[in-house]
Design a protein around this motif. Structure first.
Motif, PDB file in Angstrom:
ATOM      1  N   PRO A 126       0.787  -1.239   0.000  1.00  0.00           N
ATOM      2  CA  PRO A 126       0.000   0.000   0.000  1.00  0.00           C
ATOM      3  C   PRO A 126       0.819   1.290   0.000  1.00  0.00           C
ATOM      4  O   PRO A 126       0.258   2.356  -0.265  1.00  0.00           O
ATOM      5  N   ALA A 127       2.103   1.219   0.298  1.00  0.00           N
ATOM      6  CA  ALA A 127       2.880   2.450   0.431  1.00  0.00           C
ATOM      7  C   ALA A 127       3.121   3.098  -0.930  1.00  0.00           C
ATOM      8  O   ALA A 127       3.365   2.399  -1.916  1.00  0.00           O
ATOM      9  N   PRO A 128       3.070   4.413  -1.016  1.00  0.00           N
ATOM     10  CA  PRO A 128       3.316   5.087  -2.300  1.00  0.00           C
ATOM     11  C   PRO A 128       4.658   4.734  -2.909  1.00  0.00           C
ATOM     12  O   PRO A 128       4.779   4.611  -4.136  1.00  0.00           O
ATOM     13  N   GLU A 129       5.693   4.541  -2.060  1.00  0.00           N
ATOM     14  CA  GLU A 129       7.012   4.221  -2.601  1.00  0.00           C
ATOM     15  C   GLU A 129       7.059   2.840  -3.246  1.00  0.00           C
ATOM     16  O   GLU A 129       7.964   2.543  -4.038  1.00  0.00           O
ATOM     17  N   ASP A 130       6.072   1.987  -2.920  1.00  0.00           N
ATOM     18  CA  ASP A 130       6.021   0.672  -3.552  1.00  0.00           C
ATOM     19  C   ASP A 130       5.807   0.776  -5.056  1.00  0.00           C
ATOM     20  O   ASP A 130       6.143  -0.136  -5.802  1.00  0.00           O
ATOM     21  N   TRP A 131       5.208   1.873  -5.504  1.00  0.00           N
ATOM     22  CA  TRP A 131       4.817   2.013  -6.906  1.00  0.00           C
ATOM     23  C   TRP A 131       5.519   3.171  -7.595  1.00  0.00           C
ATOM     24  O   TRP A 131       5.147   3.554  -8.709  1.00  0.00           O
ATOM     25  N   ALA A 132       6.538   3.709  -6.937  1.00  0.00           N
ATOM     26  CA  ALA A 132       7.210   4.888  -7.484  1.00  0.00           C
ATOM     27  C   ALA A 132       8.090   4.550  -8.675  1.00  0.00           C
ATOM     28  O   ALA A 132       8.313   5.394  -9.542  1.00  0.00           O
TER      29      ALA A 132
END
Length: 447
Positions: free
Chosen positions: A309-315
């Motif tokens: 769920p963390a934004p950095e997971d998809w950066a």
């Protein structure tokens, strides 16, 4: 079966190659959206005539998300065109048969017309209604899916002839001869220029009743705050399940969830577009063989968004794609892909797919993606040998023939060591355990 060797070129594909592949996909999105819009306009024109002939069938113009979803895809799987019935679903009787579910499938029911109901007379005509054979004090009879489909087919034929005769649709855009009544829908080919789109025309009954979702769904991480509550409160559709029964359908809700993910920063939808393109061109040989559908991959993205769920997971684009691959490989190895809103349903069961062969293709891409990412021979240049982490190497060496390697505990250890994904939140491991523990009850023994 011995574990497959991991080629030295895994994971260190030049980053520009991933972005170049994505740019090539994006360059087609506007054209695909235009193609869809032209084809949809043709079909909506025909459905407007259907409504004029029989007001019981209405036209659904709120289909912006369908164009958005079609633009994301490279695959040419059929698209649903829902035709709502002009009926107050809350006034109907929802009768569950003794066996309340199809095997591992959606809940099913019969739609009864109450004897005391007002304004339902149009739904008691012989063409779509069967009177109750029992002396039921409450139910007058039932709206029959097979009869509704038959009426809708005849109306579509008449509407197509009318629209062509009055030049309301372009010559050659569709032909009544392509209209086929299949098991639970009507199939119709619509031309939008050089592209022909296969629509599945499906009668639906809109219900305002909410749906049972995953436990704690309202607080699911990875989705915009409040989005699940808002979407799940919109209720579900009822679509034909058999000649006599209707079933619940959450397709529209899942598409809405996909749209919510698109409002977030990161490469969630980009990773889906890349895998759908690879699936179509490589894993399914340009659409010539059976395989995973866009719906399967969409479900994988929804689960991956929950698990990471963390934004950095998809950066970062490459890391986003591999998050989907981790979940997809686990589902293929265990032969269990839970429905996102009803995890007790296994979307891979009864698919008839060779899941072992698909696993090998997906694993091959995960370990050496260059060939599948090539758009033109000149797009691949020489690159230095990559470095592959031990966590990824262990993950990609798991044999598909032995699902025990993908047991939840072992999978958690791999994810915990999978530095490429930078997993730090232990709650994700707990979520993964919960999901795949549920899938163990699906489908009985592995085949």
């Amino acid at each position: 079966m011995p574990a497959p060797a991991v080629p030295t070129s895994a994971m260190a594909v030049q980053v520009p190659l991933w972005h170049h592949y994505l740019q090539a996909i994006r360059s087609r999105e506007a054209l695909r959206a235009q193609d869809f819009q032209r084809a949809e306009n043709v079909l909506l024109t025909v459905l407007e005539r259907v409504h004029a002939l029989d007001p019981r069938f209405i036209v659904d113009y709120s289909r912006g998300l369908e164009a958005f979803q079609f633009a994301l895809r490279s695959s040419e799987d059929p698209l649903d065109m829902e035709v709502p019935l002009w009926v107050d679903a809350e006034a109907l009787l929802i009768e569950e048969p003794e066996a309340t579910q199809l095997e591992d499938g959606p809940e099913v029911c019969r739609l009864g017309v109450p004897r005391e109901g007002a304004g339902l007379e149009r739904w008691t005509t012989d063409d779509i209604f069967t009177a109750s054979s029992e002396s039921d004090a409450k139910c007058r009879g039932h709206i029959v899916p097979s009869k509704v489909l038959c009426v809708l087919k005849d109306l579509l034929v008449a509407a197509i002839v009318h629209c062509k005769h009055h030049s309301l649709i372009r010559p050659g855009s569709l032909n009544a001869a392509s209209l086929r009544e299949e098991q639970l829908h009507l199939s119709l080919l619509v031309s939008s220029g050089w592209r022909t789109i296969n629509f599945h025309v499906v009668p639906v009954v809109r219900r305002k009743l909410g749906v049972p979702a995953l436990e704690g769904a309202q607080q699911m991480p990875g989705f915009p705050e409040g989005s699940l509550r808002r979407i799940l409160s919109q209720g579900v559709d009822l679509v034909p399940a058999s000649t006599q029964l209707w079933r619940t359908s959450t397709d529209y809700l899942l598409t809405r969830l996909l749209g919510e993910l698109g409002s977030l920063q990161g490469h969630r939808l980009d990773s889906l577009s890349i895998l759908d393109r690879v699936n179509h061109e490589s894993w399914r040989d340009g659409g010539q063989t059976d395989g995973l559908t866009f719906g399967h991959l969409k479900t994988v993205l929804l689960w991956a968004s929950l698990l990471f769920p963390a934004p950095e997971d998809w950066a970062e684009l490459q890391g986003a794609v591999y998050r989907l691959l981790v979940v997809l490989l686990c589902c293929l190895a265990t032969r269990k892909l839970p429905h996102f809103l009803h995890p007790q349903r296994n979307l891979l069961q009864g698919s008839g797919l060779d899941l072992g062969a698909i696993y090998q293709r997906v694993e091959g891409f995960a370990s050496q993606p260059e060939a599948a990412l090539r758009i033109h021979a000149t797009h691949l240049g020489r690159s230095p040998p990559p470095r592959i982490g031990s966590g990824l190497k262990a993950l990609l060496q798991l044999p598909a023939s032995d699902p025990t390697y993908w047991a939840t505990a072992y999978f958690d250890v791999l994810l915990d060591k999978f530095q490429v994904l930078n997993i730090q939140d232990k709650d994700r491991i707990s979520a993964m355990q919960s999901i795949f523990q549920k899938t163990r009850t699906l489908g009985g023994q592995e085949s």
